[in-house]
Design a protein around this motif. Sequence first.
Motif, short mmCIF file in Angstrom:
data_model
loop_
_atom_site.label_atom_id
_atom_site.label_comp_id
_atom_site.label_asym_id
_atom_site.label_seq_id
_atom_site.Cartn_x
_atom_site.Cartn_y
_atom_site.Cartn_z
N LYS A 40 2.81 -4.92 1.48
CA LYS A 40 1.50 -4.35 1.18
C LYS A 40 1.56 -2.83 1.31
CE LYS A 40 -1.93 -7.47 0.85
NZ LYS A 40 -3.00 -7.39 -0.10
N LYS A 41 1.02 -2.16 0.32
CA LYS A 41 1.06 -0.69 0.28
C LYS A 41 0.37 -0.07 1.50
CE LYS A 41 0.19 3.13 -2.88
NZ LYS A 41 -0.39 3.53 -4.16
N ASN A 42 -0.67 -0.74 2.01
CA ASN A 42 -1.39 -0.17 3.16
C ASN A 42 -0.55 -0.18 4.45
OD1 ASN A 42 -1.53 -2.93 3.64
ND2 ASN A 42 -3.70 -2.91 4.16
N LEU A 43 0.60 -0.87 4.43
CA LEU A 43 1.49 -0.86 5.59
C LEU A 43 2.52 0.28 5.52
CD1 LEU A 43 2.21 -4.69 5.89
CD2 LEU A 43 0.61 -3.31 7.25
N MET A 44 2.55 0.96 4.38
CA MET A 44 3.48 2.05 4.15
C MET A 44 2.85 3.38 4.56
SD MET A 44 6.35 1.11 2.78
CE MET A 44 6.59 -0.55 3.37
N PRO A 45 3.69 4.41 4.77
CA PRO A 45 3.15 5.73 5.09
C PRO A 45 2.33 6.28 3.92
CG PRO A 45 5.54 5.66 5.40
CD PRO A 45 5.14 4.38 4.77
N ASN A 46 1.30 7.05 4.25
CA ASN A 46 0.51 7.72 3.20
C ASN A 46 1.42 8.61 2.38
OD1 ASN A 46 -1.92 6.61 4.01
ND2 ASN A 46 -2.36 8.28 5.43
N GLY A 47 1.20 8.61 1.08
CA GLY A 47 1.96 9.48 0.20
C GLY A 47 3.29 8.91 -0.26
N ILE A 48 3.56 7.65 0.04
CA ILE A 48 4.83 7.06 -0.40
C ILE A 48 4.89 7.06 -1.92
CG2 ILE A 48 4.03 4.66 -0.39
CD1 ILE A 48 6.92 4.04 0.75
N LYS A 49 6.10 7.34 -2.45
CA LYS A 49 6.29 7.41 -3.89
C LYS A 49 7.48 6.54 -4.28
CE LYS A 49 6.98 11.85 -3.70
NZ LYS A 49 6.99 11.95 -2.27
#
Length: 75
Positions: free
Chosen positions: A20-29
């Motif tokens: 899930k994207k919300n488990l990743m750091p902000n700004g991940i690309k």
Amino acid sequence: DRIEGEYVVLEVNGEMIDIKKNLMPNGIKEGDIVEVVDDEYVILVDETIKYKKVIEDLFNDLKENHWQSFTYLIQ
């Protein structure tokens, strides 16, 4: 590896996993290299920069040394 909607697709030991994207750091690309540190995903900035440079160099080598062969194949 890539981002698909609400998920980040990671390549781990040759296998693709969805997180899930919300488990990743902000700004991940796309293309960012991440590691789990203290149960949290962290972007490895230096490793990401090195990886992107290697890919850029490979692409430039392809363009400089093999572009004519490549364009012939796609015609």
